[in-house]
Write a protein that holds these residues in place. Structure first.
Motif, PDB file in Angstrom:
ATOM      1  N   THR A   6      34.742   4.246  35.025  1.00 48.05           N
ATOM      2  CA  THR A   6      34.895   3.272  36.108  1.00 48.05           C
ATOM      3  C   THR A   6      36.380   3.033  36.381  1.00 48.05           C
ATOM      4  O   THR A   6      37.159   2.779  35.473  1.00 48.05           O
ATOM      5  CB  THR A   6      34.223   1.942  35.730  1.00 48.05           C
ATOM      6  N   GLN A   7      36.745   3.123  37.678  1.00 47.97           N
ATOM      7  CA  GLN A   7      38.158   2.974  38.050  1.00 47.97           C
ATOM      8  C   GLN A   7      38.429   1.679  38.810  1.00 47.97           C
ATOM      9  O   GLN A   7      39.576   1.260  38.900  1.00 47.97           O
ATOM     10  CB  GLN A   7      38.611   4.164  38.900  1.00 47.97           C
ATOM     11  N   GLY A   8      37.388   1.048  39.362  1.00 47.13           N
ATOM     12  CA  GLY A   8      37.617  -0.173  40.132  1.00 47.13           C
ATOM     13  C   GLY A   8      36.407  -1.077  40.131  1.00 47.13           C
ATOM     14  O   GLY A   8      35.266  -0.597  40.171  1.00 47.13           O
ATOM     15  N   ASN A  75      39.680   3.984  32.125  1.00 48.76           N
ATOM     16  CA  ASN A  75      40.207   4.448  33.413  1.00 48.76           C
ATOM     17  C   ASN A  75      40.217   3.355  34.483  1.00 48.76           C
ATOM     18  O   ASN A  75      40.468   3.649  35.654  1.00 48.76           O
ATOM     19  CB  ASN A  75      39.373   5.628  33.918  1.00 48.76           C
ATOM     20  N   LEU A  76      39.963   2.115  34.099  1.00 47.37           N
ATOM     21  CA  LEU A  76      39.965   1.022  35.071  1.00 47.37           C
ATOM     22  C   LEU A  76      41.386   0.811  35.606  1.00 47.37           C
ATOM     23  O   LEU A  76      42.313   0.571  34.845  1.00 47.37           O
ATOM     24  CB  LEU A  76      39.451  -0.266  34.419  1.00 47.37           C
ATOM     25  N   ARG A  77      41.517   0.925  36.930  1.00 46.22           N
ATOM     26  CA  ARG A  77      42.829   0.762  37.559  1.00 46.22           C
ATOM     27  C   ARG A  77      42.860  -0.421  38.513  1.00 46.22           C
ATOM     28  O   ARG A  77      43.930  -0.964  38.775  1.00 46.22           O
ATOM     29  CB  ARG A  77      43.193   2.051  38.335  1.00 46.22           C
ATOM     30  N   LEU A  78      41.688  -0.814  39.035  1.00 42.39           N
ATOM     31  CA  LEU A  78      41.628  -1.886  40.031  1.00 42.39           C
ATOM     32  C   LEU A  78      40.615  -2.932  39.596  1.00 42.39           C
ATOM     33  O   LEU A  78      39.456  -2.611  39.312  1.00 42.39           O
ATOM     34  CB  LEU A  78      41.232  -1.326  41.411  1.00 42.39           C
ATOM     35  N   LEU A  79      41.034  -4.191  39.561  1.00 44.93           N
ATOM     36  CA  LEU A  79      40.134  -5.294  39.236  1.00 44.93           C
ATOM     37  C   LEU A  79      40.420  -6.432  40.211  1.00 44.93           C
ATOM     38  O   LEU A  79      41.487  -7.045  40.175  1.00 44.93           O
ATOM     39  CB  LEU A  79      40.351  -5.761  37.797  1.00 44.93           C
ATOM     40  N   GLN A  80      39.455  -6.691  41.108  1.00 44.40           N
ATOM     41  CA  GLN A  80      39.599  -7.744  42.102  1.00 44.40           C
ATOM     42  C   GLN A  80      38.528  -8.800  41.855  1.00 44.40           C
ATOM     43  O   GLN A  80      37.339  -8.511  41.943  1.00 44.40           O
ATOM     44  CB  GLN A  80      39.483  -7.188  43.527  1.00 44.40           C
ATOM     45  N   LEU A  81      38.975 -10.021  41.589  1.00 39.30           N
ATOM     46  CA  LEU A  81      38.071 -11.119  41.276  1.00 39.30           C
ATOM     47  C   LEU A  81      38.361 -12.296  42.198  1.00 39.30           C
ATOM     48  O   LEU A  81      39.511 -12.523  42.588  1.00 39.30           O
ATOM     49  CB  LEU A  81      38.243 -11.572  39.821  1.00 39.30           C
ATOM     50  N   SER A  82      37.320 -13.054  42.525  1.00 41.18           N
ATOM     51  CA  SER A  82      37.481 -14.272  43.301  1.00 41.18           C
ATOM     52  C   SER A  82      36.416 -15.264  42.873  1.00 41.18           C
ATOM     53  O   SER A  82      35.222 -14.922  42.836  1.00 41.18           O
ATOM     54  CB  SER A  82      37.377 -13.985  44.804  1.00 41.18           C
ATOM     55  N   ASN A  83      36.818 -16.473  42.527  1.00 38.29           N
ATOM     56  CA  ASN A  83      35.897 -17.494  42.048  1.00 38.29           C
ATOM     57  C   ASN A  83      35.183 -17.055  40.766  1.00 38.29           C
ATOM     58  O   ASN A  83      34.000 -17.313  40.590  1.00 38.29           O
ATOM     59  CB  ASN A  83      34.863 -17.838  43.121  1.00 38.29           C
ATOM     60  N   VAL A  84      35.901 -16.366  39.908  1.00 36.51           N
ATOM     61  CA  VAL A  84      35.335 -15.890  38.641  1.00 36.51           C
ATOM     62  C   VAL A  84      36.219 -16.391  37.501  1.00 36.51           C
ATOM     63  O   VAL A  84      37.445 -16.383  37.607  1.00 36.51           O
ATOM     64  CB  VAL A  84      35.261 -14.349  38.606  1.00 36.51           C
ATOM     65  N   LYS A  85      35.587 -16.797  36.402  1.00 35.74           N
ATOM     66  CA  LYS A  85      36.317 -17.214  35.214  1.00 35.74           C
ATOM     67  C   LYS A  85      36.165 -16.164  34.133  1.00 35.74           C
ATOM     68  O   LYS A  85      35.047 -15.732  33.828  1.00 35.74           O
ATOM     69  CB  LYS A  85      35.803 -18.558  34.703  1.00 35.74           C
ATOM     70  N   TRP A  99      46.181  -2.742  39.199  1.00 41.14           N
ATOM     71  CA  TRP A  99      46.088  -3.762  40.244  1.00 41.14           C
ATOM     72  C   TRP A  99      45.111  -4.840  39.794  1.00 41.14           C
ATOM     73  O   TRP A  99      43.937  -4.579  39.575  1.00 41.14           O
ATOM     74  CB  TRP A  99      45.599  -3.117  41.544  1.00 41.14           C
ATOM     75  N   LEU A 100      45.606  -6.070  39.680  1.00 39.62           N
ATOM     76  CA  LEU A 100      44.753  -7.212  39.364  1.00 39.62           C
ATOM     77  C   LEU A 100      44.911  -8.266  40.454  1.00 39.62           C
ATOM     78  O   LEU A 100      45.995  -8.814  40.648  1.00 39.62           O
ATOM     79  CB  LEU A 100      45.121  -7.828  38.012  1.00 39.62           C
ATOM     80  N   GLN A 101      43.821  -8.497  41.164  1.00 39.64           N
ATOM     81  CA  GLN A 101      43.779  -9.581  42.138  1.00 39.64           C
ATOM     82  C   GLN A 101      42.764 -10.608  41.635  1.00 39.64           C
ATOM     83  O   GLN A 101      41.580 -10.334  41.548  1.00 39.64           O
ATOM     84  CB  GLN A 101      43.373  -9.080  43.524  1.00 39.64           C
TER      85      GLN A 101
END
Length: 614
Positions: A6-8, A75-85, A99-101
């Protein structure tokens, strides 16, 4: 959780209550099987790992993700979270994450064990973050995260009130976004960010100053400061040799620009709308690459300082030869504008509305690619020079009086006596008088030469055949030539010529008889009454029928150069160009005659004489 390949991962939850359904996993799998796409895949992943999201949730509106399943995702390169703890050990986050958003992050600071050393983008917008790493910012050094970070965004993190001096540890930072934070100043160490390309500070309402060290950001191309409390820019800003965009909109405490701003040789865009700046430095014309200059004042435009009437453009302004758009609405520019405007040869859009100048420079006609000219609410504008043939839009809303070269009046004006009729639910709002006047300067008249206006036309209201109101139409500006001049004068609803009107009254516009001054000939004159809604249209009127267009639009078309004028101007320019090309041709012919043909002839003649004599 998932697979090591998983990459993203993108998880965006809005806080609301969702009913739990034991069959949701089966339903989402069937949907993924029937319509395999990104949306159905994300929905299926949510159901598979629901236990991680909902484990330990305080209520159905909280989403909690345990960090343990992320550990195996090498292989995780992108992690985008919103309203998550996130819960668990932050060391489980893969070290090579790029990339961490994490929008709306509930934490006040990132834990010190958060150390993805490959991280290049960190976006914590709209979060409760107070400090990015631990209680001490020097944790940035210990975990080495800061070394590779290129983009840091803490936009709308209103709990951040200051930046640490250790910010200089962001050695690779290219973009720093501080919008909506509560910072009051920038630390001097900001100047150590040698790779910084973009610095954004929108709505930093408590920001009062910038450090001199900002001049050390030699790689900076974009500086955006909007709606801040700064009162001045440091002199060192002139050393930002690569700055392309400088935006200072809504900084209503900013009262001056430093003289060093003229050294910004790479500056293309200067946007300073809504500031308190009232003059430009004398060396402003040294901005040799400037293309867009927007410095309109904050509405309402009449709220200006008492000394606003002294505002003039610096003499060097005409050196801005690459300027394409100039917006100076509400600057209260007065007097005459410098008559070398034609040097602004790249100008396409010119907006000088809500200013106090009385005339435009005659050199305006030399702007060969100008296509939009905005002059609304220039109530002191009296004279309009010949305009360039390239104009497509001319806006003259609420200009009271105007004169320009011409021999015709608009065809929608009435040249006969007008009988006024009241209209149902539409009150009269004004009257516009137009006249074509010429002056014979060979006929002497001392009074005419002393007056700044021409008292040549009179307007009367006749009621039952008797005059109840007489008004001398004072045509501003006495022409210096014998050519015909068109005059336009607009009376508001408070003027007796308008306010005295009653149903059935007649309005007569004619030359004074006998004339007050000598040598003045009124060749044509007429009037047009303006009623409610006649001049209220907002929008593009080009496609409307002439009968539906506003008064301002009709006047715009009238003052815009006609096709015949345009054709004549083009022909004149072509003839001048041909004459210019012909001159070198004549010089070349003279050169050939005197330096080639004539010597050759003399040589031949000498040879013949020698032959026959010998």
């Amino acid at each position: 959780m998932g697979t090591r390949w998983t990459q993203g991962i993108i998880l965006d939850f809005e806080k609301q209550n969702f009913p739990r359904d034991t069959n949701a996993k089966t339903i989402s799998w069937n949907k993924l099987h029937e319509t395999p796409n990104f949306t159905s895949a994300v929905a299926y992943l949510k159901e598979i790992f629901k236990e991680y999201f909902l484990h330990g949730a305080k209520n159905d509106g909280d989403f909690i993700l345990n960090t343990k399943p992320l550990e195996s995702m090498d292989n995780l390169r992108l992690l985008q979270l919103s309203n998550v703890k996130l819960e668990g050990n932050f060391k489980h986050i893969p070290a090579e994450l790029r990339w961490l958003q994490w929008k709306k992050c509930p934490l006040k600071n990132l834990p010190s064990d958060f150390c993805p050393r490959g991280l290049t983008v960190l976006d914590l917008s709209e979060s409760k973050i107070e400090r990015v790493w631990g209680r001490r910012w020097w944790h940035w050094y210990s975990n080495k995260v800061a070394e590779n970070l290129m983009v840091l965004s803490v936009g709308n993190c209103c709990s951040i009130s200051s930046l640490p001096v250790s910010i200089e540890g962001l050695a690779s930072i290219v973009e720093l976004q501080l919008d909506g934070t509560s910072i009051t100043h920038l630390p001097d160490q900001i100047g150590a960010l040698k790779s910084l390309d973009k610095l954004e500070m929108r709505n930093c309402k408590f920001l009062t100053s910038l450090p001199e060290s900002i001049g050390n950001l030699l790689t900076l191309t974009t500086l955006i400061i909007v709606n801040a409390a700064i009162t001045e820019l440091p002199e060192s800003i002139g050393t930002l040799e690569n700055l392309i965009m400088l935006r200072l909109n809504k900084c209503d405490q900013l009262r001056r620009l430093p003289a060093s701003i003229g050294r910004l040789k790479s500056l293309h865009h200067l946007l300073m709308e809504g500031t308190a700046v009232t003059e430009l430095p004398e060396n402003f014309g040294m901005l040799s690459s400037l293309m867009i200059l927007k410095m309109a004042k904050k509405k309402p435009y009449h709220d200006m300082p008492q000394n606003a009437e002294n505002i003039v453009l610096p003499s060097s302004f005409s050196r801005l030869s690459f300027l394409k758009e100039f917006d100076a609405r509400g600057w209260k520019i007065c007097g005459k504008i410098p008559d070398d405007f034609e040097k602004l040869s790249s100008l396409e859009i010119l907006n000088l509305g809500h200013n106090d100048f009385c005339s435009l420079p005659s050199s305006l006609r030399g702007l060969s690619i100008l296509n939009k000219l905005f002059l609304p609410h220039c109530k002191k504008l009296k004279v309009l020079p010949p305009l360039p043939s390239s104009l497509v839009v001319v806006a003259l809303r609420n200009v009271r009086s105007l004169s320009m070269p011409g021999s015709e009046i608009p065809d929608w004006f009435t040249q006969e006596v007008v009988c006024f009729r009241e209209r149902k639910n539409r009150v009269i709002e004004g009257a516009i008088i137009c006249g074509v006047v010429s002056v014979d300067h060979q006929i002497p008249d001392d009074l005419r030469d002393e007056l700044p206006v021409i008292p040549a036309v009179e307007a009367k209201i006749l009621r039952l055949g008797k005059p109840i109101c007489n008004t001398a139409v004072l045509l501003s500006g006495v022409p210096k030539t014998h050519e015909d001049q068109v005059y336009l004068y607009r009376y508001p609803d408070c003027h007796p010529l308008v306010s005295y009107l009653k149903d059935g009254d007649k309005i007569q516009v004619a030359m004074f008889d006998p004339p007050i001054v000598k040598g003045v000939d009124v060749k044509k004159c007429g009037i047009h009454l303006v009623f409610e809604n006649d001049d209220d249209y907002v929008g593009d009127e080009e496609s409307l029928d002439a009968s539906q267009q506003s008064v301002s639009e009709k006047l715009t078309k009238f003052v815009r150069p006609s096709e015949e004028d345009t054709r004549h101007q083009v022909e004149t320019e072509m003839q001048e160009g041909e004459a210019t090309e012909l001159q070198p041709f004549k010089l070349r012919n003279s050169f050939i005659i005197f330096f080639i043909v004539l010597p050759s002839f003399l040589l031949l003649l000498s040879w013949l004489v020698f032959i026959f004599v010998v």
